[in-house]
Design an enzyme around this catalytic site. Structure first.
Site, PDB file in Angstrom:
ATOM      1  N   GLY A 262     105.646  78.438 119.237  1.00 52.80           N
ATOM      2  CA  GLY A 262     106.143  77.244 119.928  1.00 52.80           C
ATOM      3  C   GLY A 262     105.036  76.482 120.606  1.00 52.80           C
ATOM      4  O   GLY A 262     103.853  76.754 120.372  1.00 52.80           O
ATOM      5  N   ASN A 263     105.394  75.503 121.423  1.00 53.99           N
ATOM      6  CA  ASN A 263     104.386  74.723 122.154  1.00 53.99           C
ATOM      7  C   ASN A 263     104.889  74.380 123.549  1.00 53.99           C
ATOM      8  O   ASN A 263     106.014  74.691 123.915  1.00 53.99           O
ATOM      9  CB  ASN A 263     104.001  73.475 121.352  1.00 53.99           C
ATOM     10  CG  ASN A 263     105.185  72.559 121.134  1.00 53.99           C
ATOM     11  OD1 ASN A 263     105.748  72.022 122.074  1.00 53.99           O
ATOM     12  ND2 ASN A 263     105.597  72.409 119.879  1.00 53.99           N
TER      13      ASN A 263
END
Ligand code: CTP
Length: 399
Positions: free
Chosen positions: A202-203
């Site tokens: 993810g980020n």
């Protein structure tokens, strides 16, 4: 217009009599809701005489009229002045322990907050965090004026002048409904690319620029759908939320909504790659190996796909470019190339990095046209940046 003036318990309450007058003289209906403690400074009789409306502080007055929800639902504008540290904290916490806070929690109209308190209280991290929360939720919190305070001291914390508060508030409600009748579809947040049943790549995207755009578009009269990947920013009321997890899911949702969208804004931080294989069972540590290699495959470029298969009748598509700059060129160089590559009508370029862009309350962007030429530079809260972007959208829509 129905204006609610909320008065909390600070000495500057006496100045707000002029604010009530200001709105009345312009022909607006004004309902004053004081807090109980503010009545120590200015009594109910003053507010009743100035506003021409009965005044109560408690949800248990005029119960048959269900005041605690009705006033908020019907208001066109709420101005809280003076806003003490205490009322800011109570609103930030979502409390409804009197008529003013209950009204704020049911309102969907613009809410202006004009703080007044001692400098120490304004600078206290607790107040700063509460103000940041309110701003992130779309409240229009003015900065207090700097000058003489109640005692001998002076500094930041003075109530802005009543005519300045009035003008600030009217500017906000007077914003033209230039997106009325339009459907704005916004993708926001960061995608999560599943690795196995418990893990993902993810980020850091908080989704705040996307939710700020949603709020700004609502303020300008649009119908708004938010395609929400993983995000922490609160979503404003009156927005249709369509959840999306991974880049592939986000792509599906955007393609489904595409035909019905007059404006598409891709703020989502879409992962460029996803794990090539999804493990049906949790990946275990292999005996004798200290390394794990994960193969990634490229995700489709959703923005590119949307711009290359536009709806036939006018559709405005806005992309974002998060850039850090590198040895090949600076942030704008990469932004310009991306604008040409992506084919969007507008590309909003922002510099990202530690403490820049992701998760912060403010943003600083350059808006490029479809040929990569800068149309303007804007910095401010993410809501202010959102309005600057929508100014350009409205300009294109009017062509
Ligand atoms: N975007 C998209 N699909 C992707 C990647 C990005 O639709 N697979 C969109 C983003 O929502 C954003 C724009 O494209 O509006 C630019 O995203 P960014 O990550 O800055 O660019 P990339 O396409 O990933 O290009 P690069 O890797 O060269 O930075």
């Amino acid at each position: 217009m129905r204006v609610v003036v909320g008065v909390s318990g600070g000495i500057a309450a006496y100045k707000v009599a002029h604010l009530v007058r200001f709105f009345k003289e312009l022909g607006h209906s004004v309902k004053v809701i004081p807090t109980q403690t503010s009545l120590n400074f200015v009594g109910a009789a003053t507010w009743e005489a100035l506003s021409g409306q009965p005044v109560s502080t408690s949800v248990f007055d005029a119960v048959d009229e269900v005041q605690h929800v009705r006033i908020g639902q019907e208001a066109d504008l709420i101005v809280i002045a003076p806003a003490t540290a205490d009322i800011v904290a109570r609103i930030a916490a979502g409390r409804t322990d009197d008529l003013l806070t209950a009204t704020v929690l049911t309102a969907t109209c613009p809410i202006v907050v004009a703080p007044a308190m001692h400098t120490e209280m304004w600078n206290n991290p607790a107040t700063a965090a509460n103000v940041a929360t309110l701003r992130a939720r779309g409240f229009h919190v003015m900065d207090p004026a700097v000058g003489r305070l109640t005692g001998k001291d002076s500094g930041a914390g003075r109530l802005p002048e009543p005519q300045d508060i009035g003008a600030f508030a009217l500017d906000i409600v007077g914003r033209t409904k230039d997106l009325a009748g339009m459907h704005v579809v916004i993708s926001a947040g960061g995608t999560r690319e599943p690795l196995d049943p418990v893990r993902y790549l993810g980020n850091h995207s908080s989704g705040l620029q996307g939710t700020s755009l949603a709020r700004a578009a609502l303020e300008r009269g649009a119908r708004v759908t938010l395609v929400a990947a993983s995000m922490t920013a609160p979503v404003p009321g009156n927005v249709t939320v369509v959840p999306a997890g991974s880049a592939l899911e986000l792509r599906e949702r955007m393609l489904e909504l595409k035909q019905d969208a007059d404006v598409i804004i891709m703020t989502a931080a879409v992962a460029d790659f996803r794990p090539a294989h999804y493990a049906d069972a949790k990946i275990k540590k292999a005996d004798g190996s200290d390394e794990l290699t994960i193969s990634l495959v490229k995700n489709p470029d959703i923005l590119k796909e949307l711009t290359s298969a536009r709806r036939e009748s006018g559709q405005i598509i806005v992309g974002f470019a998060a850039e850090t700059g590198d040895s090949q060129g600076d942030v704008l160089y990469h932004g310009r190339n991306k604008a040409l590559r992506k084919g969007a009508d507008l590309l909003v370029v922002n510099e990202v990095g530690e403490a820049k862009g992701f998760g912060t309350a403010d943003n600083s962007v350059v808006i490029l046209d479809n040929e990569g030429e800068p149309l303007g530079e804007t910095s401010g809260t993410k809501l202010e940046v959102a309005h600057a972007i929508l100014d350009q959208v409205a300009r294109i829509a009017a062509r």
